[in-house]
Design a protein around this motif. Structure first.
Motif, PDB file in Angstrom:
ATOM      1  N   PRO A 183       0.824  -1.254   0.072  1.00  0.00           N
ATOM      2  CA  PRO A 183       0.001   0.020   0.075  1.00  0.00           C
ATOM      3  C   PRO A 183       0.949   1.318   0.066  1.00  0.00           C
ATOM      4  O   PRO A 183       1.940   1.254   0.292  1.00  0.00           O
ATOM      5  CB  PRO A 183      -0.772  -0.058   1.187  1.00  0.00           C
ATOM      6  N   SER A 184      -0.017   2.461  -0.466  1.00  0.00           N
ATOM      7  CA  SER A 184       1.087   3.565  -0.561  1.00  0.00           C
ATOM      8  C   SER A 184       1.099   4.369   0.702  1.00  0.00           C
ATOM      9  O   SER A 184       1.497   5.365   1.015  1.00  0.00           O
ATOM     10  CB  SER A 184       0.446   4.667  -1.607  1.00  0.00           C
ATOM     11  N   ALA A 185       0.443   3.965   1.797  1.00  0.00           N
ATOM     12  CA  ALA A 185       0.260   4.552   2.939  1.00  0.00           C
ATOM     13  C   ALA A 185       1.047   3.667   4.197  1.00  0.00           C
ATOM     14  O   ALA A 185       0.771   2.517   4.338  1.00  0.00           O
ATOM     15  CB  ALA A 185      -0.974   4.961   3.345  1.00  0.00           C
ATOM     16  N   PRO A 186       1.858   4.165   5.029  1.00  0.00           N
ATOM     17  CA  PRO A 186       2.535   3.467   5.925  1.00  0.00           C
ATOM     18  C   PRO A 186       1.443   3.079   7.003  1.00  0.00           C
ATOM     19  O   PRO A 186       0.679   3.667   7.390  1.00  0.00           O
ATOM     20  CB  PRO A 186       3.692   4.469   6.439  1.00  0.00           C
ATOM     21  N   THR A 187       1.929   1.779   7.552  1.00  0.00           N
ATOM     22  CA  THR A 187       1.099   1.183   8.563  1.00  0.00           C
ATOM     23  C   THR A 187       1.476   1.366  10.049  1.00  0.00           C
ATOM     24  O   THR A 187       1.311   0.975  10.833  1.00  0.00           O
ATOM     25  CB  THR A 187       0.979  -0.051   8.190  1.00  0.00           C
ATOM     26  N   ALA A 212      13.913  10.412   5.380  1.00  0.00           N
ATOM     27  CA  ALA A 212      14.836  11.608   5.837  1.00  0.00           C
ATOM     28  C   ALA A 212      14.494  12.956   5.241  1.00  0.00           C
ATOM     29  O   ALA A 212      14.051  12.839   3.905  1.00  0.00           O
ATOM     30  CB  ALA A 212      16.292  11.392   5.788  1.00  0.00           C
ATOM     31  N   GLU A 213      14.773  14.045   5.655  1.00  0.00           N
ATOM     32  CA  GLU A 213      14.292  15.451   5.225  1.00  0.00           C
ATOM     33  C   GLU A 213      15.190  15.407   3.681  1.00  0.00           C
ATOM     34  O   GLU A 213      16.199  15.447   3.761  1.00  0.00           O
ATOM     35  CB  GLU A 213      14.691  16.663   5.995  1.00  0.00           C
ATOM     36  N   GLY A 214      14.277  15.854   2.750  1.00  0.00           N
ATOM     37  CA  GLY A 214      15.033  15.958   1.229  1.00  0.00           C
ATOM     38  C   GLY A 214      14.768  14.818   0.457  1.00  0.00           C
ATOM     39  O   GLY A 214      15.164  14.844  -0.517  1.00  0.00           O
ATOM     40  N   LEU A 215      14.462  13.768   1.138  1.00  0.00           N
ATOM     41  CA  LEU A 215      14.019  12.453   0.557  1.00  0.00           C
ATOM     42  C   LEU A 215      12.890  11.915   0.436  1.00  0.00           C
ATOM     43  O   LEU A 215      12.465  11.016   0.177  1.00  0.00           O
ATOM     44  CB  LEU A 215      15.042  11.423   1.047  1.00  0.00           C
ATOM     45  N   GLU A 216      11.906  12.868   0.850  1.00  0.00           N
ATOM     46  CA  GLU A 216      10.480  12.644   1.044  1.00  0.00           C
ATOM     47  C   GLU A 216       9.640  12.431  -0.415  1.00  0.00           C
ATOM     48  O   GLU A 216      10.485  12.810  -1.284  1.00  0.00           O
ATOM     49  CB  GLU A 216       9.573  13.816   1.572  1.00  0.00           C
ATOM     50  N   PRO A 217       8.806  11.820  -0.469  1.00  0.00           N
ATOM     51  CA  PRO A 217       7.979  11.867  -1.847  1.00  0.00           C
ATOM     52  C   PRO A 217       7.722  13.032  -2.507  1.00  0.00           C
ATOM     53  O   PRO A 217       7.648  14.059  -1.750  1.00  0.00           O
ATOM     54  CB  PRO A 217       6.608  11.340  -1.495  1.00  0.00           C
ATOM     55  N   LEU A 229       8.218  10.400  -7.357  1.00  0.00           N
ATOM     56  CA  LEU A 229       8.884   9.358  -6.506  1.00  0.00           C
ATOM     57  C   LEU A 229       8.058   9.410  -5.244  1.00  0.00           C
ATOM     58  O   LEU A 229       7.818  10.088  -4.783  1.00  0.00           O
ATOM     59  CB  LEU A 229      10.378   9.699  -6.413  1.00  0.00           C
ATOM     60  N   ASP A 230       7.588   8.201  -4.992  1.00  0.00           N
ATOM     61  CA  ASP A 230       7.087   7.754  -3.568  1.00  0.00           C
ATOM     62  C   ASP A 230       7.812   7.003  -2.816  1.00  0.00           C
ATOM     63  O   ASP A 230       8.606   6.325  -3.374  1.00  0.00           O
ATOM     64  CB  ASP A 230       5.712   7.228  -3.744  1.00  0.00           C
ATOM     65  N   ASP A 231       7.741   7.256  -1.533  1.00  0.00           N
ATOM     66  CA  ASP A 231       8.708   6.311  -0.395  1.00  0.00           C
ATOM     67  C   ASP A 231       8.079   6.112   0.816  1.00  0.00           C
ATOM     68  O   ASP A 231       7.370   7.110   1.461  1.00  0.00           O
ATOM     69  CB  ASP A 231      10.018   7.296   0.000  1.00  0.00           C
ATOM     70  N   VAL A 232       7.697   4.894   0.801  1.00  0.00           N
ATOM     71  CA  VAL A 232       6.815   4.400   2.215  1.00  0.00           C
ATOM     72  C   VAL A 232       7.672   3.533   2.870  1.00  0.00           C
ATOM     73  O   VAL A 232       8.158   2.449   2.629  1.00  0.00           O
ATOM     74  CB  VAL A 232       5.552   3.795   1.542  1.00  0.00           C
ATOM     75  N   ARG A 243      10.716  -1.027   3.480  1.00  0.00           N
ATOM     76  CA  ARG A 243      10.702   0.230   2.553  1.00  0.00           C
ATOM     77  C   ARG A 243      10.516   0.159   1.210  1.00  0.00           C
ATOM     78  O   ARG A 243      11.050  -0.752   0.396  1.00  0.00           O
ATOM     79  CB  ARG A 243      12.004   1.080   2.633  1.00  0.00           C
ATOM     80  N   THR A 244       9.391   0.627   0.611  1.00  0.00           N
ATOM     81  CA  THR A 244       9.003   0.723  -0.664  1.00  0.00           C
ATOM     82  C   THR A 244       9.199   1.937  -1.415  1.00  0.00           C
ATOM     83  O   THR A 244       8.547   2.903  -0.948  1.00  0.00           O
ATOM     84  CB  THR A 244       7.636   0.229  -1.046  1.00  0.00           C
ATOM     85  N   VAL A 245      10.035   2.162  -2.471  1.00  0.00           N
ATOM     86  CA  VAL A 245      10.273   3.273  -3.354  1.00  0.00           C
ATOM     87  C   VAL A 245       9.774   3.110  -4.665  1.00  0.00           C
ATOM     88  O   VAL A 245      10.105   1.941  -5.221  1.00  0.00           O
ATOM     89  CB  VAL A 245      11.817   3.646  -3.304  1.00  0.00           C
ATOM     90  N   SER A 246       8.984   4.068  -5.016  1.00  0.00           N
ATOM     91  CA  SER A 246       8.313   3.784  -6.443  1.00  0.00           C
ATOM     92  C   SER A 246       8.669   4.956  -7.000  1.00  0.00           C
ATOM     93  O   SER A 246       8.459   6.295  -6.715  1.00  0.00           O
ATOM     94  CB  SER A 246       6.668   3.936  -6.150  1.00  0.00           C
ATOM     95  N   VAL A 247       9.038   4.869  -8.357  1.00  0.00           N
ATOM     96  CA  VAL A 247       9.284   6.076  -9.371  1.00  0.00           C
ATOM     97  C   VAL A 247       8.403   5.696 -10.522  1.00  0.00           C
ATOM     98  O   VAL A 247       8.453   4.683 -11.096  1.00  0.00           O
ATOM     99  CB  VAL A 247      10.650   5.919  -9.858  1.00  0.00           C
ATOM    100  N   VAL A 248       7.288   6.799 -10.814  1.00  0.00           N
ATOM    101  CA  VAL A 248       6.592   6.758 -11.920  1.00  0.00           C
ATOM    102  C   VAL A 248       6.802   7.674 -12.813  1.00  0.00           C
ATOM    103  O   VAL A 248       6.903   8.907 -12.288  1.00  0.00           O
ATOM    104  CB  VAL A 248       5.159   6.817 -11.400  1.00  0.00           C
ATOM    105  N   PHE A 249       6.957   7.489 -13.999  1.00  0.00           N
ATOM    106  CA  PHE A 249       7.308   8.511 -15.164  1.00  0.00           C
ATOM    107  C   PHE A 249       6.190   8.409 -16.195  1.00  0.00           C
ATOM    108  O   PHE A 249       6.140   7.271 -16.616  1.00  0.00           O
ATOM    109  CB  PHE A 249       8.701   8.870 -15.521  1.00  0.00           C
TER     110      PHE A 249
END
Length: 293
Positions: A183-187, A212-217, A229-232, A243-249
């Protein structure tokens, strides 16, 4: 023998019908003619740039896969080749959507990679494939934990941020096409995944996603026509953190989704955002270049 009488009126009616049929319908240039509108023509929106999709399991180089799945290099050669071949997702139309996934295990952590290609087609003659792809991309961004672009034209029509409340899924949660997604929301409560150091003052500020700050979605520049970019950070099972990192373009009428997952073997370890994001973005850049060649 009595001959039947010739009826000239019937022949005239048939001739008139033939002439009418030849003067209505479709012009030779493909425009649709509406006789009710006095012969006005309407041209269909142009098709998208891409008519086919690449083979997903062959889209990532073996050397890149070994870097993304470090546990693979510890396997015997035969097992390495089996992992590097990947598992193609079952889709009903390979000209519209294809996907592939890989998984590597090591004593320290397990890694998963998923690559999804979607070719967007508009069935509305007034809307081009590219315009429809902009709408689809905007929906994906709105349903992820990524802030919307400040400029309205960046991802098409402005989207409301409550997309996730309506039951929409993020690119990383489309398990019907790419298995093993999250899921795209942390549990769990937000946690920092940045580098650790001795003092509490040096701990990076955590974003809502646990990055971390500067690495947020965030929205990404220089990748296709639109990108984010999404990071959960969440939990897999009862204790392990993942940790799930998604890059969509988007490039023209094709949307590419990369999902990169790391789950450490030790429950006390938190996957590092910076490393995962760098690897996922590097892969995205390579795939974008494939579409430009």
């Amino acid at each position: 023998m009595q001959r039947k009488a010739y009826v000239p009126g019937l022949a005239a009616a048939l001739l008139a019908a033939l002439v009418t049929g030849c003067t209505t319908g479709t012009d030779t240039d493909g425009s649709v003619v509406d006789s009710k509108a006095g012969g006005a023509t309407t041209s269909a929106a142009p098709p998208g740039k891409y008519r086919t999709l690449p083979e997903p399991c062959g889209s990532v180089e073996p050397s890149t896969l070994k870097n993304l799945l470090p546990g693979v290099v510890t396997l015997p050669e035969e097992q390495q080749q089996q992992v590097l071949r990947g598992d193609a997702a079952v889709t009903y139309d390979t000209d519209r959507r294809v996907a592939c996934s890989w998984k590597g295990e090591s004593p320290d952590a397990s890694h998963q990679l998923q690559v999804d290609f979607e070719r967007v087609v508009s069935y509305d003659p007034a809307i081009s494939d590219d315009d429809r792809a902009v709408e689809v991309f905007g929906t994906k961004q709105a349903s992820a934990s990524v802030p919307l672009a400040a400029e309205p034209g960046k991802t098409g029509k402005p989207q409301e941020s409550e997309g996730s409340e309506k039951g929409q899924e993020s690119p990383a949660s489309d398990s019907s096409v790419v298995p093993g997604a999250t899921p795209s929301a942390p549990t769990t409560p937000p946690q920092s995944g940045g580098p650790k150091s001795g003092g509490p003052d040096s701990t990076p500020t955590a974003s809502p996603s646990g990055s971390a700050e500067g690495l947020e979605p965030r929205v990404l520049d220089g990748l296709g026509d639109d990108a984010f970019l999404d990071d959960v950070l969440g939990r897999a099972g009862s204790t392990a953190q993942r940790r799930t990192v998604s890059v969509v373009f988007r490039t023209s009428n094709v949307i590419v989704t990369i999902v990169y997952i790391e789950q450490p073997a030790r429950t006390t370890e938190v996957p590092d955002s910076k490393e995962l994001q760098e690897k996922a973005r590097s892969l995205a850049g390579g795939l974008a270049e494939q579409f430009n060649t």
